[in-house]
Design a protein around this motif. Structure first.
Motif, short mmCIF file in Angstrom:
data_model
loop_
_atom_site.label_atom_id
_atom_site.label_comp_id
_atom_site.label_asym_id
_atom_site.label_seq_id
_atom_site.Cartn_x
_atom_site.Cartn_y
_atom_site.Cartn_z
N TYR A 96 0.61 -1.30 0.31
CA TYR A 96 0.32 -0.15 -0.10
C TYR A 96 1.12 1.47 -0.05
CZ TYR A 96 -3.11 -3.71 1.33
OH TYR A 96 -4.20 -4.28 0.69
N PRO A 97 0.30 2.29 0.04
CA PRO A 97 0.95 3.60 -0.23
C PRO A 97 1.35 4.03 1.29
CG PRO A 97 -0.56 4.09 -1.23
CD PRO A 97 -0.86 2.34 -1.09
N LYS A 98 2.81 4.77 0.94
CA LYS A 98 3.45 5.15 2.26
C LYS A 98 4.06 4.17 2.95
CE LYS A 98 0.98 9.39 2.05
NZ LYS A 98 0.02 10.34 3.17
N GLY A 99 4.60 3.38 2.30
CA GLY A 99 5.13 1.94 2.90
C GLY A 99 4.64 1.03 3.45
N PHE A 100 3.23 0.81 3.93
CA PHE A 100 2.66 -0.15 4.89
C PHE A 100 2.35 -1.32 3.48
CE2 PHE A 100 1.27 3.99 7.10
CZ PHE A 100 1.44 3.20 8.07
N SER A 101 2.16 -1.77 4.31
CA SER A 101 2.12 -3.67 3.26
C SER A 101 1.35 -5.06 4.56
CB SER A 101 3.23 -4.01 3.21
OG SER A 101 4.45 -4.57 4.08
N ILE A 102 0.31 -5.78 4.01
CA ILE A 102 0.35 -7.11 4.77
C ILE A 102 0.57 -7.73 3.83
CG2 ILE A 102 -2.39 -7.90 5.20
CD1 ILE A 102 -3.08 -5.85 5.26
N ASN A 103 0.97 -8.66 5.25
CA ASN A 103 1.67 -10.10 3.79
C ASN A 103 1.58 -11.51 4.67
OD1 ASN A 103 4.07 -8.34 3.55
ND2 ASN A 103 5.81 -9.10 4.63
N ASN A 104 0.78 -11.99 3.51
CA ASN A 104 -0.08 -12.94 3.43
C ASN A 104 0.74 -14.23 3.60
OD1 ASN A 104 -2.97 -11.58 4.45
ND2 ASN A 104 -2.57 -11.35 2.52
N ARG A 105 0.93 -14.72 5.31
CA ARG A 105 1.95 -15.80 4.99
C ARG A 105 1.18 -17.65 5.57
NH1 ARG A 105 7.08 -14.23 4.54
NH2 ARG A 105 7.32 -12.88 4.73
N LEU A 106 1.54 -18.84 4.61
CA LEU A 106 1.31 -20.15 4.86
C LEU A 106 2.54 -20.23 6.22
CD1 LEU A 106 0.59 -21.95 2.31
CD2 LEU A 106 -1.17 -20.90 3.64
N ALA A 107 2.21 -20.92 7.54
CA ALA A 107 3.46 -21.19 7.89
C ALA A 107 4.07 -22.54 8.41
CB ALA A 107 2.95 -20.50 9.08
N PHE A 108 4.37 -23.14 8.63
CA PHE A 108 4.97 -24.44 8.51
C PHE A 108 6.21 -24.95 9.59
CE2 PHE A 108 3.19 -24.17 4.52
CZ PHE A 108 2.04 -24.97 4.00
N GLU A 109 6.04 -25.02 10.84
CA GLU A 109 6.77 -24.88 11.44
C GLU A 109 8.17 -26.91 11.94
OE1 GLU A 109 5.26 -23.60 15.37
OE2 GLU A 109 4.86 -21.85 14.25
N THR A 110 9.13 -26.98 12.49
CA THR A 110 9.31 -27.54 12.36
C THR A 110 8.72 -28.36 14.09
OG1 THR A 110 11.44 -26.79 13.42
CG2 THR A 110 11.50 -27.65 11.05
N SER A 111 8.68 -27.50 15.31
CA SER A 111 8.14 -28.25 16.15
C SER A 111 6.73 -28.96 15.71
CB SER A 111 7.53 -26.52 16.61
OG SER A 111 6.20 -26.41 15.81
N GLY A 112 6.37 -29.02 14.97
CA GLY A 112 4.74 -30.15 14.09
C GLY A 112 3.71 -29.21 14.25
N ARG A 113 3.22 -27.98 14.06
CA ARG A 113 2.69 -26.96 14.15
C ARG A 113 2.73 -26.32 12.59
NH1 ARG A 113 -0.95 -26.52 17.80
NH2 ARG A 113 -0.74 -23.82 18.31
N PHE A 114 1.20 -25.73 12.21
CA PHE A 114 1.26 -24.98 11.16
C PHE A 114 0.14 -23.96 11.13
CE2 PHE A 114 -1.63 -29.04 11.81
CZ PHE A 114 -2.98 -28.10 11.06
N GLY A 115 -0.31 -23.22 10.15
CA GLY A 115 -1.14 -21.95 10.10
C GLY A 115 -1.15 -20.83 9.64
N TYR A 116 -1.51 -19.82 9.83
CA TYR A 116 -1.67 -18.79 8.68
C TYR A 116 -0.78 -17.24 10.13
CZ TYR A 116 -3.49 -14.45 6.70
OH TYR A 116 -3.46 -12.95 6.76
N THR A 117 -0.13 -16.47 9.43
CA THR A 117 0.11 -15.40 9.48
C THR A 117 -0.09 -14.12 8.87
OG1 THR A 117 2.28 -16.28 10.93
CG2 THR A 117 2.55 -14.36 11.11
N ALA A 118 -0.29 -13.24 9.37
CA ALA A 118 -1.04 -12.19 9.22
C ALA A 118 0.02 -11.06 10.03
CB ALA A 118 -2.34 -11.24 9.74
N VAL A 119 0.93 -10.74 8.80
CA VAL A 119 1.57 -9.25 9.15
C VAL A 119 1.78 -8.12 8.47
CG1 VAL A 119 4.73 -9.26 9.16
CG2 VAL A 119 3.59 -11.32 8.74
#
Length: 160
Positions: A96-119
């Motif tokens: 978005y303008p002025k340096g803003f952004s939203i990262n929509n990430r899938l998440a895969f952890e070696t601990s066995g957890r998984f999911g989604y991260t909004a940044v």
């Protein structure tokens, strides 16, 4: 006509698009709080966890891009420290303008957890060579015989 045909390719080469563009980054992330179904865990209480995200962003335009991030997490507890988890974090960047952004990430952890991260991130300082940014990651995790969790962290980094 011959002259126009001769200079046309030169003009076409002068108009260069800055996209796609590849940007790397390094950062540090401090998970602040994680809420499970029946408990809330705060970083800094009994132990300390810190992550070191390193990633590559492939920017398709000034509005959208692809990102791949790898984050090793180090946990310090009772005077001992160890790499406790590795996070693989691919996603789509909405810019978005002025340096803003939203990262929509899938998440895969070696601990066995998984999911989604909004940044949610914001560039706070721009220089000719680098940008400095702050971000708030909101991880949502499932799996590994634990209840679902949602958390919040603070991330600071530099692009190059």
């Amino acid at each position: 006509m011959f002259f126009l045909m001769a200079i046309y390719p030169l003009k076409a080469q002068e108009i260069a698009s800055e996209y796609p563009k590849v940007v790397g980054y390094m950062s540090i992330v401090h998970p602040m709080v994680t809420a499970y179904q029946n408990e809330t865990v705060y970083n800094f209480n009994n132990d300390y966890t810190v992550g070191f995200p390193v990633g590559i962003n492939i920017l398709k335009s000034d509005r959208i891009g692809f990102s791949f991030e790898i984050t090793p997490f180090v946990k310090v507890a009772n005077g001992n420290s160890a790499v406790s988890n590795m996070l693989f974090h691919p996603g789509i960047i909405l810019r978005y303008p002025k340096g803003f952004s939203i990262n929509n990430r899938l998440a895969f952890e070696t601990s066995g957890r998984f999911g989604y991260t909004a940044v949610f991130s914001k560039v706070i300082v721009r220089t000719k060579m680098n940008n400095f940014f702050v971000a708030i990651p909101l991880p949502l995790r499932f799996g590994n015989n634990k209840s679902a969790s949602i958390g919040m962290g603070l991330q600071m980094g530099i692009t190059f």
